[in-house]
Design a protein around this motif. Structure first.
Motif, short mmCIF file in Angstrom:
data_model
loop_
_atom_site.label_atom_id
_atom_site.label_comp_id
_atom_site.label_asym_id
_atom_site.label_seq_id
_atom_site.Cartn_x
_atom_site.Cartn_y
_atom_site.Cartn_z
N GLU A 351 0.85 -1.19 0.00
CA GLU A 351 0.00 0.00 0.00
C GLU A 351 0.89 1.24 0.00
O GLU A 351 1.85 1.32 0.78
N CYS A 353 0.54 4.14 1.25
CA CYS A 353 0.64 4.77 2.57
C CYS A 353 1.69 4.08 3.43
O CYS A 353 2.35 4.71 4.25
N TYR A 399 -2.46 2.96 -5.75
CA TYR A 399 -2.85 2.66 -4.37
C TYR A 399 -2.04 1.44 -3.92
O TYR A 399 -1.24 1.51 -3.00
N CYS A 416 -5.91 7.78 -0.26
CA CYS A 416 -4.99 7.95 0.87
C CYS A 416 -3.54 7.90 0.39
O CYS A 416 -2.71 8.72 0.79
N CYS A 417 -3.24 6.93 -0.50
CA CYS A 417 -1.85 6.72 -0.92
C CYS A 417 -1.34 7.86 -1.79
O CYS A 417 -0.18 8.27 -1.68
ZN LIG Z 1 -3.22 4.33 1.35
#
Ligand SMILES: [Zn+2]
Length: 646
Positions: A351, A353, A399, A416-417
């Motif tokens: 991922e 993030c 992602y 988010c990423c």
């Molecule tokens: Zn993420």
């Protein structure tokens, strides 16, 4: 006189920010960054594209702010993006200011960017409610109203509850972004807003109040990421109530048998067992413990971080530097750490993030210690996994990536990423050259320009060379005045240093206890330091699912992979062998008949391709290995791990 008066005013204003001052001293970082700009070479190109395209794109719509201004927002964690964007954008400006003097257009551009940031910050502050709330939720769904998960129908799912559950998370990123902004542009209004958020969190989750680990997903590990932000608020205000609250959060977290990250790490338990092993959040919790150590000096917090770091490095990092995860019956979903026996290069995920948070953890550990081993990790993740997640257009991001797949799913959306990776890239760029114990400390071989402080003769330094596609890098010291000082530099992982020349004469060097090479000298304008090095080829074996053995290769810090093209190679009809090893990719296995555990036999099969940069042919096959990140596009991806046998 006027300046002195201003200074007194500023100092005075800062003191009034805090009410009950703590007597605790914050342990300062040992390594401090110097102003550095990397605008050329491979990294310069990536970072320029990030700034021109991704960061501008994120700001262009109203998505960063409209969920706050018109509550409720459209997505449960819409609120995280503004804090993440602020963090990367502020660092982006800091990382470019060095070149101001020579280019008016650039100064103008940076001024414009700063004005846009100011405007957005003001709009965000204006959305704060009287009680301190600064989120995107409808009133009935805010964290003050919906304290425990028992009312939630899909506790196990991250995406399940679309209207609530990520409200504390939004405040974590608001605090992070605003405090980063305020660090560079002191502003009492911002601190007051942050205090109000902190006070509201204390009111709801403080001593004798609700249990924060019952709010949100994964045994509360997502909400517990607030720890770092609360300690940042303490560092800024020195108001002891925030430090007390941070330690209270730790106490509550330790009482939750399914979370207790500190207890688990102190007992050398597995990261898989805390908070369902949620990789990104778990590393973000470690960031909180590191800051808490800096503010308290309590060894248990540092040991938690160091044990967690070591375990993640040994068991959960790919040759690309990406932290891998996979859904199993003992964890939460595919973003959670899994035991090594779940490794399979077509079934695991990285991922974005997790990349960025791993980089962040290593950058902070490096700042704290100056130890090159941490920066090595950050660099490996950046030059392989982060570059793959970032599309070459600079604005689309993936992602997830999978180490063996014939495509890379870059997309232009807010996710988010796509908001985390820019933070990792800017943090890395912010830490390329610095100072430690009076030594000029060079972390990078990428081209860069550095503004030198007076302790290093003023003026500037230029780093040149075509890293990572060359064996030589030059440091050009353009000092204002003569000065005696030590210079240390870091050599990337799996790289040998051959010689160091000062003004074309070979000089002696030592490897110091930070793992960096050190030379002493009396320096003047025009001095040149040449360093000559070579990348080493390495084979890395993984034993994964069903005892299957796999090998991957690195060349210095660069992970190697075969480029698979989804248009040519994807076959829906798997052959019998592919089914046996669980592969979807219709490619020959070059090592399967070797039946060896000797890595040298594997390495002997790799033949450098003459005249090419970091490319190898695998003997007796049509397979060519190239830098991992270069395999990535929407129609192509890497084969990083090759099957060795059972
Ligand atoms: Zn993420």
């Amino acid at each position: 006189m006027k300046k002195l008066f201003l200074l007194i005013l500023i100092v005075g204003a800062q003191i009034t920010y805090s009410q009950s001052k703590s007597d605790k001293k914050i342990i300062s970082n040992k390594w401090e960054a110097l102003k550095t700009s990397s605008e050329f070479g491979v990294h310069g190109e990536r970072i320029n594209l990030l700034r021109q395209n991704r960061l501008n794109f994120m700001l262009a719509g109203e998505y960063l702010i409209n969920g706050f201004e018109n509550k409720p927002g459209s997505h449960p964690w819409q609120g995280e993006h503004i804090g993440k964007w602020l963090h990367s954008s502020i660092l982006s400006i800091q990382n470019q200011t060095i070149l101001n003097k020579n280019a008016d257009w650039r100064a103008e551009k940076l001024k414009n960017n700063k004005e846009k940031i100011d405007k957005l910050v003001n709009r965000l502050l204006a959305t704060q409610l009287e009680n301190g709330y600064m989120g995107t939720y409808a009133e009935e769904n805010r964290f003050m109203k919906m304290l425990e998960n028992k009312s939630m129908s899909m506790v196990g799912s991250d995406m399940g509850f679309l209207k609530f559950g990520w409200d504390v998370w939004t405040h974590r990123y608001n605090l992070y972004g605003l405090l980063t902004y305020e660090k560079y542009y002191p502003n009492k209004k911002v601190i007051d807003a942050c205090r109000k958020m902190g006070d509201l969190l204390i009111e709801v989750f403080g001593e004798g109040k609700a249990d924060i680990t019952k709010y949100g997903t994964r045994q509360g590990i997502s909400s517990m990421t607030i720890l770092e932000s609360i300690v940042m608020l303490y560092e800024r205000t020195l108001d002891k109530k925030y430090l007390d609250f941070a330690e209270h959060l730790v106490k509550v977290s330790e009482q939750n048998s399914k979370l207790r990250l500190m207890g688990n790490m102190l007992e050398n338990g597995s990261v898989v067992n805390s908070g369902d092993g949620k990789a990104y959040q778990l590393m973000a919790n470690l960031l909180g413990y590191l800051r808490l150590y800096r503010c308290t000096g309590k060894e248990k917090y540092l040991t938690t971080v160091v044990n967690g770091w070591k375990q993640i490095k040994d068991k959960h990092i790919l040759v690309s530097g990406g932290p891998w995860s996979r859904h199993t019956d003992y964890n939460g979903n595919k973003e959670c750490f899994a035991h090594k026996d779940a490794f399979h290069p077509e079934k695991i995920f990285v991922e974005g993030c997790s990349d960025a948070t791993w980089v962040q953890l290593n950058i902070h550990l490096h700042e704290f210690t100056g130890d090159s081993k941490y920066f090595n990790e950050a660099e490996q993740t950046i030059v392989n996994e982060v570059y793959r997640h970032q599309d070459i257009d600079g604005y689309k991001f993936a992602y997830y990536t999978i180490p063996n797949e014939n495509k890379t799913q870059h997309n232009p959306f807010y996710h988010c990423c796509g908001s985390s990776e820019p933070r990792g890239m800017e943090m890395y760029s912010n830490n390329l050259v610095g100072v430690i114990d009076g030594v000029l400390s060079i972390n990078t071989l990428f081209p860069a320009r550095i503004k030198l402080s007076d302790e290093f003769g003023g003026g500037n330094m230029k780093i040149s060379g075509n890293f990572p596609y060359t064996n030589k890098t030059t440091f050009n010291l353009n000092l204002d005045f003569k000065k005696k000082f030590k210079v240390e530099f870091r050599i990337p992982t799996s790289t040998s240093l051959n010689s160091v020349l000062v003004n074309n004469k070979q000089v002696k060097y030592i490897k110091n206890n930070r793992g960096k090479y050190e030379i002493n000298g009396s320096w003047k304008k025009g001095d040149l330091i040449d360093i000559n090095y070579q990348f080493n080829l390495k084979a890395h074996e993984e034993i994964g699912e069903e005892g299957k053995r796999w090998v991957a290769f690195t060349y210095g810090p660069i992970a190697l992979a075969e480029k698979l093209n989804s248009k040519n190679d994807f076959s829906l009809e798997r052959d019998k062998f592919n089914r046996m090893i669980g592969s979807n990719l219709d490619r020959p296995e070059p090592f399967i008949n070797l039946n060896t555990k000797n890595k040298n036999v594997l390495l002997d099969k790799l033949i450098p391709i003459e005249g090419s940069q970091s490319r190898f042919k695998i003997a007796e096959s049509d397979i060519e290995l190239m830098p991992y990140y270069k395999t990535a596009s929407n129609y192509s991806g890497p084969r990083t791990y090759f099957y060795l046998g059972d």
